[in-house]
Design an enzyme around this catalytic site. Structure first.
Site, PDB file in Angstrom:
ATOM      1  N   THR A  23      57.265  49.060  13.379  1.00 43.08           N
ATOM      2  CA  THR A  23      58.321  48.189  13.891  1.00 43.08           C
ATOM      3  C   THR A  23      59.564  48.420  13.047  1.00 43.08           C
ATOM      4  O   THR A  23      59.486  48.550  11.829  1.00 43.08           O
ATOM      5  CB  THR A  23      57.875  46.702  13.960  1.00 43.08           C
ATOM      6  OG1 THR A  23      58.765  46.004  14.825  1.00 43.08           O
ATOM      7  CG2 THR A  23      57.865  46.017  12.619  1.00 43.08           C
ATOM      8  N   CYS A  29      63.301  38.516  10.581  1.00 39.49           N
ATOM      9  CA  CYS A  29      61.999  38.583  11.249  1.00 39.49           C
ATOM     10  C   CYS A  29      60.929  39.030  10.252  1.00 39.49           C
ATOM     11  O   CYS A  29      61.237  39.561   9.190  1.00 39.49           O
ATOM     12  CB  CYS A  29      62.036  39.595  12.393  1.00 39.49           C
ATOM     13  SG  CYS A  29      62.948  39.077  13.842  1.00 39.49           S
ATOM     14  N   HIS A  46      55.561  41.145  15.393  1.00 40.66           N
ATOM     15  CA  HIS A  46      56.948  41.083  14.928  1.00 40.66           C
ATOM     16  C   HIS A  46      57.517  39.724  15.366  1.00 40.66           C
ATOM     17  O   HIS A  46      57.930  39.553  16.509  1.00 40.66           O
ATOM     18  CB  HIS A  46      57.730  42.237  15.568  1.00 40.66           C
ATOM     19  CG  HIS A  46      59.175  42.331  15.170  1.00 40.66           C
ATOM     20  ND1 HIS A  46      59.838  43.537  15.101  1.00 40.66           N
ATOM     21  CD2 HIS A  46      60.101  41.394  14.844  1.00 40.66           C
ATOM     22  CE1 HIS A  46      61.103  43.331  14.744  1.00 40.66           C
ATOM     23  NE2 HIS A  46      61.288  42.035  14.588  1.00 40.66           N
TER      24      HIS A  46
END
Lengths: 162, 207
Positions: A23, A29, A46
């Site tokens: 990711t 995040c 995520h």
């Protein structure tokens, strides 16, 4: 050779070795990586926000919330025959990218995400064995279900494996 | 409250038009700042899933600079000016009147960072002024905040503000271009969900 399974913002994926999960561009995040200590299976979520309680019932994609994403991943893993007590966790992200915004919510979201992820892992009795959180840098992470290693790449602070 | 999925094509056109007015003025301001010709595309109104937003600037791990302003007043919204890193340093050199190539990743000092913030500040203020004149609404921008990193990481905290109540975000996008149509920057305005009603009413298209 395995392939790279890309996980977008507010999404999660499960992969088996030799495939790897990736990711890109985590800021506030968090990437939650779960590793099956017996098989060579890994999951990467995520997440963007601490809790689905804030969603006021309007939002449909629940994978963006730390609590709900974890419930969903654990449910999918159980369907694959992987019990939660076989999992360990590594997490990365939760940074604060902008520095001059005073005490606004946007400033604290990374920190709140870290706290929420840790609380929810604890709630499910999943041991968090490593983390790389906070600071003010973006992170791109690659999780390898073959070894459980989590590679963290940054633009200004090099790479490390946790 | 209007939901972004329910907007009519007339309402989307009206939003595109205010983007057009704001961006036209902002492009002129940027051109004057760096004393170079700046073109812009026709502004777009987009309704995107969160993970599609970083793709607009070349992908989540693209090295960019982002100048962010939180906008208060009668319309709460967010402004983000994002430039590929290699273009941002050229603009800084033009702005500071130095030879292109002077500013590099390893020579970024407070002066260069301040120039980047100021660039975003002037463009945002010009954009908002045009909007205020056109709509009669009040826009009060915060001081600019700067981040230099991966596109996804710069965007996600801003997108998270929308995530609590929605899965998509509405944004007005304009792309600024220099000679040879090279993209120098993307200008985004993201009105908060509650602000859409106010904007549409001011434009006379909130039926």
């Amino acid at each position: 050779m395995g392939s790279f399974v890309k996980v977008g913002m507010a999404d999660y994926k499960i992969a088996r070795a030799p495939d790897k999960l990736i990711t890109a561009g985590l800021g506030s995040c968090i990437g939650i990586c779960l590793w099956d200590t017996r098989g060579q299976v890994g999951a990467l979520a995520h997440i963007m926000l601490p809790s689905g309680e804030l969603s006021r019932g309007i939002s449909h994609n629940q994978a963006k919330f730390a609590d709900m994403a974890l419930d969903m991943v654990l449910g999918d893993l159980r369907q694959d025959g992987i019990a939660t007590n076989r999992l360990i966790a590594k997490i990365a992200g939760g940074a604060q990218m902008f520095k001059f915004l005073g005490e606004s919510d946007i400033m604290k979201i990374g920190l709140r995400n870290v706290q929420a992820v840790e609380e929810n892992l604890k709630k499910h009795n999943i041991k968090m064995v490593a983390k790389d959180v906070g600071g003010s840098m973006g992170r791109t992470i690659v999780f390898d279900p073959a070894t459980g290693e989590l590679l963290i790449k940054t633009l200004g602070n090099g790479e490390r494996v946790i | 409250m209007v939901y972004i999925g329910d907007l009519s094509s007339m309402q989307l056109d009206a939003l595109r038009e205010i983007g057009n007015i704001g961006a036209g003025n902002a492009a002129t301001a940027l051109a004057q700042l760096i004393q170079a010709k700046i073109d812009m595309n026709v502004p777009r109104v987009k309704i995107l899933a969160f993970d599609a937003v970083p793709e607009l600037v070349g992908g989540a791990d693209r090295h960019i600079i982002g100048v962010y302003l939180n906008v208060g007043g009668s319309v709460s919204s967010n402004i983000l000016f994002m430039l590929p890193f290699e273009e941002a340093v050229v603009l800084v050199d033009l702005l500071l009147g130095q030879q292109i190539g002077t500013t590099r990743a390893d020579t970024l000092g407070e002066l260069e960072l301040s120039a980047m913030r100021e660039m975003g500040n002037i463009i945002a203020a010009t954009y908002l002024n045009a909007l205020a004149v056109f709509t009669g609404l009040t826009f009060i921008p915060s001081v600019p905040a700067l981040a230099i990193d991966m596109a996804g990481s710069v965007l996600d905290a801003i997108l998270a503000k929308f995530g609590e109540v929605a899965d998509h975000v509405l944004l007005l996008e304009t792309c600024f271009k220099k000679e040879e149509h090279k993209v120098v920057g993307h200008f985004f305005m993201l009105p908060e969900p509650e602000a859409l009603d106010t904007i549409l009413s001011a434009l006379g298209v909130n039926e």
